[in-house]
Design an enzyme around this catalytic site. Structure first.
Site, PDB file in Angstrom:
ATOM      1  N   LYS A   1     -38.957 -16.503 -26.379  1.00 41.44           N
ATOM      2  CA  LYS A   1     -38.143 -15.561 -25.606  1.00 41.44           C
ATOM      3  C   LYS A   1     -38.739 -14.155 -25.737  1.00 41.44           C
ATOM      4  O   LYS A   1     -39.173 -13.782 -26.819  1.00 41.44           O
ATOM      5  CB  LYS A   1     -36.700 -15.594 -26.142  1.00 41.44           C
ATOM      6  CG  LYS A   1     -35.687 -14.822 -25.302  1.00 41.44           C
ATOM      7  CD  LYS A   1     -34.271 -14.940 -25.876  1.00 41.44           C
ATOM      8  CE  LYS A   1     -33.253 -14.219 -24.994  1.00 41.44           C
ATOM      9  NZ  LYS A   1     -31.871 -14.325 -25.518  1.00 41.44           N
TER      10      LYS A   1
ATOM     11  N   SER B   1     -28.280 -15.461 -21.859  1.00 47.06           N
ATOM     12  CA  SER B   1     -29.475 -14.721 -21.498  1.00 47.06           C
ATOM     13  C   SER B   1     -30.775 -15.492 -21.713  1.00 47.06           C
ATOM     14  O   SER B   1     -31.798 -15.124 -21.130  1.00 47.06           O
ATOM     15  CB  SER B   1     -29.525 -13.440 -22.306  1.00 47.06           C
ATOM     16  OG  SER B   1     -29.754 -13.712 -23.683  1.00 47.06           O
TER      17      SER B   1
ATOM     18  N   SER C   1     -25.666 -16.962 -25.532  1.00 51.63           N
ATOM     19  CA  SER C   1     -26.961 -16.933 -24.836  1.00 51.63           C
ATOM     20  C   SER C   1     -27.927 -18.068 -25.169  1.00 51.63           C
ATOM     21  O   SER C   1     -28.958 -18.198 -24.521  1.00 51.63           O
ATOM     22  CB  SER C   1     -27.666 -15.603 -25.097  1.00 51.63           C
ATOM     23  OG  SER C   1     -27.058 -14.578 -24.367  1.00 51.63           O
TER      24      SER C   1
END
Lengths: 493, 95
Positions: A79, A159, A183
């Site tokens: 990420k 997210s 998330s």
């Protein structure tokens, strides 16, 4: 020859060890898959092929000597929130344009230390603020899943949308992600993947771009429960550079898989039965209860009375912490700078140009609730409510409950550009209604795929555990996975 | 509680975010939506409840008081938009 990207981490690990495949072959297969798919899915914001091949070569050399770590030669995606030395690290924000840290986050460092191979950086909501991956400066990620008979592009959740989409589309063997309010778990549910947010303090936050420090926690997204267990073991552990990381031994999570649920007590929180909840979600939840009963667990109804206040309390605590954390983006030390007539004007123009709408909104809310005269009414009150939320869980655990089974999302994946959600920020926030309590209480939460809805889209179930009892979640999730099976999208990209 | 346009502009200033009148209008609606939503916390009786300071009951570790880092000026300024001899450059602040 079969496509090497179809191998789970556990399967690839065995084949690499047996020298049936090489790390370079495996890595090249993933790089090719990314090349083909990324234009359509937008899961990666930076691909690092040279680094990947170099790391894979080093893995092959170690494997040839009969050496190698727990993840030797396994290609992973990261990420964009994790600092990776010399590589694109921008939290998918315009304000971090060109930022390349000269240090490595502890979690990614541990993965490379176990021999994992980095494929690149994954798309996400800007500064991890969002539930649809639409707030990314690099544009939305497209969910590899589509509804049956429909060509509509769906969100992968957020997210960690890039992480979830890349894992579901086999553009990496597994991925790192972070979870502040859901998330990891919500995108995992939207893409038919497994995600775990471990207990607060289980993984080091050093080198992870901060959003809300008292809630942020790293964890993996993987194709199945076993792979998630393998990844978490490598990511977890105490770190001198994060004083909130906890000094407890990291268990072999994989060893928990296949253990019996006999004698276990599973709580079903009645407050999670929301009015207007789709029947499918309710049915899936009931099915989950049956699976766990069949495996020998006792199921009891429990009450978590302050559940409904978790979301409003979160939207005070998280923006407050964010407004403080994001004060560092000032156009002086890194990233974007817009010219201004004096230094204050430069700050204001830089931050107006560099932050997206959702990030600006949360900084503003956070600044307001912390401002003189409002601190007690908002922030202090929210922190007290947080104590009550945590107490609810403690009461349930004291009464003998070992883990809690709950829904994970109020629906399956929705469309990119959904007008209703875009028009009202609060509606989007409600996406996290089932996940946010877990962050507020610092507990571990796991999302496991449990079925498909009438549109053929994946739905997940959530397991919530006692602090540092991730093993219980893995063994329980494994039972659900054995009953429900695993789910993969039909390839259209 | 709700915010008016002047408050939105004041908060924007405190946040160091430049806003146009139009943006401030839009933000006023959004912020009032969020503040209206969090208003439901007023229903909760929190008398005698301690505010949470940490989710884990573990006390903060202290490390040895020793220098563990340093001599990294070039690294520190490496990502800055404007530097000179390992100093950050900013618009003039003192006349």
């Amino acid at each position: 020859m079969t496509d090497l990207t179809s191998l789970t981490i556990a399967a690839a690990r065995d084949k690499l060890k047996a020298r049936e495949i090489s790390a370079v072959e495996l890595t090249e297969s993933y790089l090719k898959a990314i090349d083909v798919a990324n234009g359509a899915l937008n899961a990666y914001v930076a691909v690092t092929p040279d680094k990947a091949i170099a790391m894979a070569k080093a893995s092959d050399a170690r494997l040839a000597e009969g050496k190698g770590g727990a993840l030797e030669g396994i290609p992973l995606g990261v990420k964009d929130l994790f600092a990776t030395e010399g590589v694109h690290t921008q939290a998918c924000s315009h304000i971090l344009d060109g930022f390349k840290p000269n240090y490595e986050s502890t979690v990614t460092g541990k993965l490379w230390g176990e021999g994992a191979v980095m494929l690149g950086k994954l798309n996400m909501d800007e500064f991890a603020m969002g539930s649809s991956n639409e707030s990314s400066y690099y544009g939305p990620v497209v969910n590899p899943w589509k509804a049956e008979g429909s060509d509509e592009k769906l969100v992968p959740g957020g997210s960690s949308g890039g992480s979830a989409a890349a894992v579901a589309a086999h553009l990496c063997a597994g991925a790192t992600a972070t979870d502040t309010g859901g998330s990891i778990r919500q995108p995992a549910a939207f893409t038919g993947t497994v995600g775990i947010k471990p207990t607060y303090g289980r993984c080091s936050r050093f080198g992870i771009v901060a959003y809300a420090s008292s809630l942020d926690q790293a964890g993996p997204i993987a194709r199945d429960v076993r792979d998630a267990a393998i990844l978490l073991k490598a990511m977890a552990g105490v770190d001198k550079r994060d004083t909130t990381s906890v000094d407890l031994p990291v268990p072999d999570y994989e060893a928990a898989l296949g253990q019996s649920l006999k004698g276990m007590k599973i709580g079903i929180p009645k407050e999670y039965r929301l009015e207007g909840m789709p029947e499918e979600i309710e049915k899936l939840w009931a099915q989950g209860v049956e699976w766990l009963k069949d495996a020998g667990a006792e199921v009891v109804e429990i009450s978590l009375p302050h559940t409904k206040y978790a979301l409003p309390a979160y939207y005070i605590v998280a923006p407050a912490e964010a407004s403080s954390n994001l004060a560092r983006y000032d156009g002086v030390r890194y990233g974007l700078r817009a010219d201004g007539r004096d230094i204050a004007d430069m700050y204001e123009k830089t931050r107006a140009a560099g932050f997206g709408k959702e990030v600006q909104r949360r900084i503003m809310i956070g600044t307001y609730v912390l401002s003189a005269g409002y601190y007690d009414a908002y922030y202090l009150k929210a922190q007290k409510v947080r104590t009550l939320i945590k107490r609810d869980f403690e009461d349930a655990f004291h009464a003998g409950v070992d883990a809690i089974l709950a829904p994970i999302t109020p629906s399956s994946a929705f469309a990119i550009g959904d007008k209703e959600l875009a028009a009202d920020p609060v509606k989007m926030y409600l996406q996290d209604v089932f996940t946010i309590t877990v962050n507020m209480a610092g507990l571990p939460g796991l999302s496991v795929p449990a079925g498909l809805d009438h549109k053929g889209l994946p739905l997940g179930l959530q397991l919530i555990g006692k602090p540092f009892e991730e093993e219980t979640l893995f063994k329980t999730a494994h039972v659900i996975e054995q009953a429900a099976g695993t789910f993969s999208p039909a390839k259209w990209w | 509680m709700s915010v008016d346009l002047a408050t939105v502009k004041r908060v924007a200033r405190l946040s160091r975010i430049a806003v146009t009148d139009e943006e401030a209008e839009r933000m006023m609606g959004e912020l009032n939506g969020i503040l209206g939503f969090v208003e439901q916390l007023s229903e909760v009786d929190v008398s005698g409840v301690e505010p949470m300071t940490s989710v884990t009951p573990i006390t903060m570790r202290q490390r040895e008081d020793a220098v563990t880092d340093g001599d990294k000026a070039a690294d520190v300024v490496a990502n800055a938009p404007a530097t000179d001899q390992n100093f950050f450059l900013v618009p003039k602040v003192v006349e």
